[in-house]
Motif scaffolding. Structure first.
Motif, mmCIF file in Angstrom:
data_model
loop_
_atom_site.group_PDB
_atom_site.id
_atom_site.type_symbol
_atom_site.label_atom_id
_atom_site.label_comp_id
_atom_site.label_asym_id
_atom_site.label_seq_id
_atom_site.Cartn_x
_atom_site.Cartn_y
_atom_site.Cartn_z
ATOM 1 N N ASP A 3 0.829 -1.198 0.000
ATOM 2 C CA ASP A 3 0.000 0.000 0.000
ATOM 3 C C ASP A 3 0.865 1.251 0.000
ATOM 4 O OD1 ASP A 3 -2.593 -0.893 -0.101
ATOM 5 O OD2 ASP A 3 -2.826 -1.043 2.061
ATOM 6 N N LEU A 4 0.285 2.337 -0.455
ATOM 7 C CA LEU A 4 0.969 3.631 -0.384
ATOM 8 C C LEU A 4 0.966 4.118 1.059
ATOM 9 C CD1 LEU A 4 -0.647 5.219 -3.539
ATOM 10 C CD2 LEU A 4 1.722 4.511 -3.278
ATOM 11 N N LEU A 5 2.020 4.800 1.432
ATOM 12 C CA LEU A 5 2.168 5.285 2.801
ATOM 13 C C LEU A 5 2.342 6.794 2.837
ATOM 14 C CD1 LEU A 5 4.739 2.581 3.948
ATOM 15 C CD2 LEU A 5 2.270 2.582 4.360
ATOM 16 N N LEU A 6 2.135 7.374 4.009
ATOM 17 C CA LEU A 6 2.382 8.802 4.183
ATOM 18 C C LEU A 6 3.828 9.088 3.804
ATOM 19 C CD1 LEU A 6 0.586 9.541 7.565
ATOM 20 C CD2 LEU A 6 -0.291 9.766 5.248
ATOM 21 N N GLY A 7 4.037 10.172 3.082
ATOM 22 C CA GLY A 7 5.382 10.549 2.662
ATOM 23 C C GLY A 7 5.786 9.988 1.307
ATOM 24 N N ASP A 8 5.052 8.973 0.812
ATOM 25 C CA ASP A 8 5.347 8.446 -0.527
ATOM 26 C C ASP A 8 4.991 9.484 -1.582
ATOM 27 O OD1 ASP A 8 6.057 6.015 0.565
ATOM 28 O OD2 ASP A 8 4.291 4.918 -0.147
ATOM 29 N N PHE A 13 -0.753 10.588 -12.862
ATOM 30 C CA PHE A 13 -1.691 10.110 -13.873
ATOM 31 C C PHE A 13 -2.138 11.278 -14.731
ATOM 32 C CE2 PHE A 13 -4.266 11.272 -10.198
ATOM 33 C CZ PHE A 13 -5.214 12.117 -10.773
ATOM 34 N N GLU A 14 -2.639 10.961 -15.894
ATOM 35 C CA GLU A 14 -3.333 11.937 -16.738
ATOM 36 C C GLU A 14 -4.542 11.219 -17.302
ATOM 37 O OE1 GLU A 14 -2.803 15.005 -20.471
ATOM 38 O OE2 GLU A 14 -1.032 14.311 -19.376
ATOM 39 N N VAL A 34 -6.601 17.325 -3.190
ATOM 40 C CA VAL A 34 -7.495 16.352 -2.578
ATOM 41 C C VAL A 34 -7.930 15.432 -3.711
ATOM 42 C CG1 VAL A 34 -9.728 15.995 -1.462
ATOM 43 C CG2 VAL A 34 -8.300 17.968 -0.818
ATOM 44 N N LEU A 35 -7.498 14.197 -3.641
ATOM 45 C CA LEU A 35 -7.820 13.213 -4.677
ATOM 46 C C LEU A 35 -8.704 12.159 -4.027
ATOM 47 C CD1 LEU A 35 -7.364 12.067 -7.532
ATOM 48 C CD2 LEU A 35 -5.286 10.972 -6.645
ATOM 49 N N TYR A 36 -9.997 12.207 -4.388
ATOM 50 C CA TYR A 36 -10.869 11.212 -3.763
ATOM 51 C C TYR A 36 -11.380 10.233 -4.801
ATOM 52 C CZ TYR A 36 -15.463 13.239 -5.034
ATOM 53 O OH TYR A 36 -16.576 13.671 -5.715
ATOM 54 N N PHE A 37 -11.315 8.970 -4.438
ATOM 55 C CA PHE A 37 -11.728 7.867 -5.294
ATOM 56 C C PHE A 37 -13.092 7.379 -4.822
ATOM 57 C CE2 PHE A 37 -7.173 7.979 -5.466
ATOM 58 C CZ PHE A 37 -6.834 7.562 -6.744
ATOM 59 N N ARG A 97 -8.847 1.919 -15.165
ATOM 60 C CA ARG A 97 -8.450 1.747 -13.753
ATOM 61 C C ARG A 97 -6.947 1.890 -13.523
ATOM 62 N NH1 ARG A 97 -11.660 -3.040 -14.326
ATOM 63 N NH2 ARG A 97 -9.784 -4.240 -13.890
ATOM 64 N N LYS A 98 -6.261 2.639 -14.362
ATOM 65 C CA LYS A 98 -4.801 2.790 -14.187
ATOM 66 C C LYS A 98 -4.464 3.527 -12.887
ATOM 67 C CE LYS A 98 -3.285 2.231 -18.886
ATOM 68 N NZ LYS A 98 -3.312 2.763 -20.203
ATOM 69 N N ALA A 99 -5.106 4.661 -12.642
ATOM 70 C CA ALA A 99 -4.853 5.401 -11.395
ATOM 71 C C ALA A 99 -5.407 4.628 -10.203
ATOM 72 C CB ALA A 99 -5.462 6.795 -11.462
ATOM 73 N N ILE A 100 -6.590 4.063 -10.359
ATOM 74 C CA ILE A 100 -7.213 3.297 -9.268
ATOM 75 C C ILE A 100 -6.269 2.176 -8.823
ATOM 76 C CG2 ILE A 100 -9.109 1.701 -8.725
ATOM 77 C CD1 ILE A 100 -10.832 3.554 -10.660
ATOM 78 N N GLU A 101 -5.681 1.474 -9.779
ATOM 79 C CA GLU A 101 -4.766 0.386 -9.429
ATOM 80 C C GLU A 101 -3.427 0.924 -8.900
ATOM 81 O OE1 GLU A 101 -4.696 -2.615 -12.507
ATOM 82 O OE2 GLU A 101 -6.865 -2.851 -12.376
ATOM 83 N N ALA A 102 -2.964 2.059 -9.432
ATOM 84 C CA ALA A 102 -1.710 2.652 -8.937
ATOM 85 C C ALA A 102 -1.835 3.043 -7.460
ATOM 86 C CB ALA A 102 -1.329 3.873 -9.775
ATOM 87 N N TYR A 103 -3.047 3.394 -7.039
ATOM 88 C CA TYR A 103 -3.294 3.760 -5.641
ATOM 89 C C TYR A 103 -3.788 2.556 -4.822
ATOM 90 C CZ TYR A 103 -2.435 8.695 -6.473
ATOM 91 O OH TYR A 103 -1.833 9.893 -6.746
ATOM 92 N N HIS A 104 -3.749 1.377 -5.422
ATOM 93 C CA HIS A 104 -4.113 0.114 -4.747
ATOM 94 C C HIS A 104 -5.552 0.122 -4.235
ATOM 95 C CE1 HIS A 104 0.160 -0.669 -4.980
ATOM 96 N NE2 HIS A 104 0.382 0.465 -4.356
ATOM 97 N N LEU A 105 -6.463 0.636 -5.049
ATOM 98 C CA LEU A 105 -7.852 0.752 -4.606
ATOM 99 C C LEU A 105 -8.814 -0.137 -5.387
ATOM 100 C CD1 LEU A 105 -7.930 4.596 -4.001
ATOM 101 C CD2 LEU A 105 -7.707 2.773 -2.293
#
Length: 155
Positions: A3-8, A13-14, A34-37, A97-105
């Motif tokens: 998972d992504l962590l604080l500070g990463d 994405f585009e 603010v990036l909300y999925f 789902r490229k960004a969704i998967e990059a953020y592990h969601l």
């Protein structure tokens, strides 16, 4: 994958956005983002979340922050969603789902005993340096936009 962590560094994405054009983190570099999925346009919780972020958009802007909603819906669906509820925030279309998967969601979910894959509702607050400053996972919508606004003001 971890998972992504604080500070990463926030994954870049585009993506196409409602109303045409595209959205990227790079375009808002130097500002808090603010990036909300969310799982899907025009469902009860997703609609309330979008309305809450839209209502607070002027306050996010006062704090210097940009708000981006992101789901796997297409641009046409985003356009209808925005129009139906007078939403003012930008919505990114991540059909592949490229960004969704990059953020592990992209995760296994369960409803009424049935398992399926879907988007975990989550919000990332990205600092001016492009690093993740706060993460909210499995978001409960009530009061969430206000909590994110307080965190954005503190950046």
């Amino acid at each position: 994958m971890a998972d992504l962590l604080l500070g990463d560094l926030a994954p870049q994405f585009e993506l196409p956005k409602d109303g045409g054009g595209s959205l990227s983190l790079a375009a808002s570099a130097g500002k808090p983002i603010v990036l909300y999925f969310y799982p899907q346009d025009d469902t009860t919780s997703c609609t309330q979340e979008a309305i809450d972020f839209s209502r607070l958009k002027p306050e996010f802007e006062q704090a210097g922050a940009v708000v981006i909603g992101l789901s796997p819906d297409n641009v046409k669906k985003h356009d209808k969603f925005k129009s139906k509820y007078d939403l003012t925030i930008d919505l990114a279309a991540d059909e592949e789902r490229k960004a969704i998967e990059a953020y592990h969601l992209w995760v296994e979910k369960s409803m009424y005993g049935r398992k399926y894959m879907g988007v975990e509702r989550a919000t990332f607050l990205i600092g001016r340096d492009g690093r993740i400053a706060r993460i909210w996972r499995k978001v409960r919508v009530k009061g969430h936009a206000e909590e994110v606004l307080e965190a954005a003001r503190a950046l």
